[in-house]
Design a protein around this motif. Structure first.
Motif, mmCIF file in Angstrom:
data_model
loop_
_atom_site.group_PDB
_atom_site.id
_atom_site.type_symbol
_atom_site.label_atom_id
_atom_site.label_comp_id
_atom_site.label_asym_id
_atom_site.label_seq_id
_atom_site.Cartn_x
_atom_site.Cartn_y
_atom_site.Cartn_z
ATOM 1 N N ILE A 117 0.801 -1.219 0.000
ATOM 2 C CA ILE A 117 0.000 0.000 0.000
ATOM 3 C C ILE A 117 0.837 1.273 0.000
ATOM 4 C CG2 ILE A 117 -2.110 -1.033 0.886
ATOM 5 C CD1 ILE A 117 -1.329 -0.149 3.680
ATOM 6 N N GLY A 118 2.152 1.133 0.042
ATOM 7 C CA GLY A 118 3.022 2.289 -0.144
ATOM 8 C C GLY A 118 2.983 3.324 0.962
ATOM 9 N N LYS A 119 2.734 2.911 2.183
ATOM 10 C CA LYS A 119 2.719 3.848 3.313
ATOM 11 C C LYS A 119 3.858 3.501 4.260
ATOM 12 C CE LYS A 119 -2.130 4.772 2.846
ATOM 13 N NZ LYS A 119 -3.423 4.935 3.478
ATOM 14 N N GLY A 120 4.404 4.515 4.906
ATOM 15 C CA GLY A 120 5.525 4.296 5.806
ATOM 16 C C GLY A 120 6.725 3.796 5.030
ATOM 17 N N LYS A 121 7.600 3.068 5.708
ATOM 18 C CA LYS A 121 8.774 2.492 5.038
ATOM 19 C C LYS A 121 8.389 1.254 4.233
ATOM 20 C CE LYS A 121 12.196 4.216 8.294
ATOM 21 N NZ LYS A 121 12.930 5.047 7.377
ATOM 22 N N LYS A 122 7.506 0.436 4.800
ATOM 23 C CA LYS A 122 6.972 -0.763 4.150
ATOM 24 C C LYS A 122 5.574 -0.978 4.690
ATOM 25 C CE LYS A 122 11.199 -3.511 3.558
ATOM 26 N NZ LYS A 122 11.855 -4.779 3.921
ATOM 27 N N SER A 123 4.692 -1.487 3.850
ATOM 28 C CA SER A 123 3.342 -1.791 4.324
ATOM 29 C C SER A 123 2.632 -2.685 3.322
ATOM 30 C CB SER A 123 2.533 -0.508 4.534
ATOM 31 O OG SER A 123 2.513 0.271 3.349
ATOM 32 N N TYR A 124 1.748 -3.506 3.848
ATOM 33 C CA TYR A 124 0.882 -4.318 2.994
ATOM 34 C C TYR A 124 -0.493 -4.408 3.628
ATOM 35 C CZ TYR A 124 1.318 -8.451 6.053
ATOM 36 O OH TYR A 124 1.267 -9.312 7.120
ATOM 37 N N LEU A 125 -1.469 -4.786 2.810
ATOM 38 C CA LEU A 125 -2.832 -5.006 3.264
ATOM 39 C C LEU A 125 -3.341 -6.290 2.629
ATOM 40 C CD1 LEU A 125 -5.472 -4.138 4.660
ATOM 41 C CD2 LEU A 125 -5.946 -2.718 2.653
ATOM 42 N N ALA A 126 -3.938 -7.137 3.445
ATOM 43 C CA ALA A 126 -4.511 -8.401 2.978
ATOM 44 C C ALA A 126 -5.943 -8.487 3.503
ATOM 45 C CB ALA A 126 -3.682 -9.569 3.492
ATOM 46 N N ILE A 127 -6.864 -8.895 2.622
ATOM 47 C CA ILE A 127 -8.273 -8.956 3.007
ATOM 48 C C ILE A 127 -8.883 -10.262 2.495
ATOM 49 C CG2 ILE A 127 -10.541 -7.857 2.779
ATOM 50 C CD1 ILE A 127 -9.024 -5.235 2.150
ATOM 51 N N LYS A 128 -9.703 -10.878 3.340
ATOM 52 C CA LYS A 128 -10.491 -12.040 2.922
ATOM 53 C C LYS A 128 -11.750 -12.106 3.777
ATOM 54 C CE LYS A 128 -8.448 -15.492 5.985
ATOM 55 N NZ LYS A 128 -7.728 -16.738 6.090
ATOM 56 N N LEU A 136 2.685 -2.428 8.931
ATOM 57 C CA LEU A 136 3.260 -1.128 8.647
ATOM 58 C C LEU A 136 4.569 -0.985 9.404
ATOM 59 C CD1 LEU A 136 3.089 1.937 7.731
ATOM 60 C CD2 LEU A 136 1.909 2.314 9.921
ATOM 61 N N ILE A 137 5.594 -0.581 8.693
ATOM 62 C CA ILE A 137 6.842 -0.185 9.347
ATOM 63 C C ILE A 137 6.992 1.305 9.086
ATOM 64 C CG2 ILE A 137 9.347 -0.443 9.476
ATOM 65 C CD1 ILE A 137 8.980 -3.288 8.379
ATOM 66 N N SER A 138 7.120 2.073 10.169
ATOM 67 C CA SER A 138 7.263 3.522 10.058
ATOM 68 C C SER A 138 8.462 3.969 10.875
ATOM 69 C CB SER A 138 5.997 4.217 10.577
ATOM 70 O OG SER A 138 5.941 4.155 11.991
ATOM 71 N N ASP A 139 8.724 5.259 10.857
ATOM 72 C CA ASP A 139 9.799 5.808 11.686
ATOM 73 C C ASP A 139 9.503 5.620 13.169
ATOM 74 O OD1 ASP A 139 11.273 6.671 9.483
ATOM 75 O OD2 ASP A 139 10.271 8.623 9.437
ATOM 76 N N LYS A 140 8.213 5.570 13.531
ATOM 77 C CA LYS A 140 7.802 5.443 14.928
ATOM 78 C C LYS A 140 7.941 4.019 15.448
ATOM 79 C CE LYS A 140 4.225 8.953 14.342
ATOM 80 N NZ LYS A 140 2.777 9.185 14.376
ATOM 81 N N GLY A 141 7.710 3.033 14.572
ATOM 82 C CA GLY A 141 7.732 1.639 14.997
ATOM 83 C C GLY A 141 7.101 0.757 13.940
ATOM 84 N N ALA A 142 6.765 -0.458 14.346
ATOM 85 C CA ALA A 142 6.128 -1.418 13.444
ATOM 86 C C ALA A 142 4.798 -1.832 14.059
ATOM 87 C CB ALA A 142 7.027 -2.634 13.238
#
Length: 170
Positions: A117-128, A136-142
């Protein structure tokens, strides 16, 4: 018998540096993981090893999700009926970077579609079906977010998870 003892000693020697059975903090020794340390490797360079606090309150989660949610402790929010829940696992950015690829690969095996999803340093979204998972990995944490049993359709899970992530990123 000698092989068994040797094998057990070898396993013990291999597990000891991994910190099995130890505590999460460095204690009074002052020894801890330092981002950028040569033992961490390039992937962890510059990442914080500080675990942030839970980024949500029950009121904020209720506002975002659109239904009353109760704080059930440790960044776990439930509908009070034992059905719908939002779990947010919080760790340091360094810890998140260490497990991200494995976590995303595992999501790919459990969910029919996993999207970056292109947010933070790395991120993904999975739905079912009745569940959504995001990392989400950000500057603040994961952060790993799991929504379960809300009965949302995919579009609503997508929108809600993205709003939760945007709130974390502030």
């Amino acid at each position: 018998m000698r092989r068994v003892v040797t094998s057990l000693l070898l396993v013990g020697a291999l597990l000891m540096p991994a910190g099995c059975g130890g505590s999460d903090d460095a204690g009074d020794s002052g020894v801890g993981v330092v981002a950028g340390d040569e033992n961490v490797g390039d992937a962890g360079a510059g990442l914080s090893d500080v675990k942030p606090e839970c980024p949500f309150t029950a009121d904020k989660v209720s506002e975002i999700i659109g239904q009353p949610m109760k704080d059930e402790g440790n960044c776990l929010f439930g509908d009070g009926k034992g059905v719908a829940s939002l779990t947010v696992t919080v760790s340091s950015a360094l810890a998140g970077e260490t497990t991200y690829d494995y976590q995303r690969d595992t999501a790919g095996k459990s969910f029919p579609k996993v999207s970056d999803i292109g947010k933070g340093k790395k991120s993904y979204l999975a739905i079912k079906d009745i569940q959504a998972e995001a990392a989400l990995i950000s500057d603040k944490g994961a952060y790993t977010l799991i929504m379960s049993s809300f009965g949302f359709d995919e579009a609503t899970y997508d929108k809600t998870m993205n709003t939760l992530i945007d709130t974390i990123l502030g």
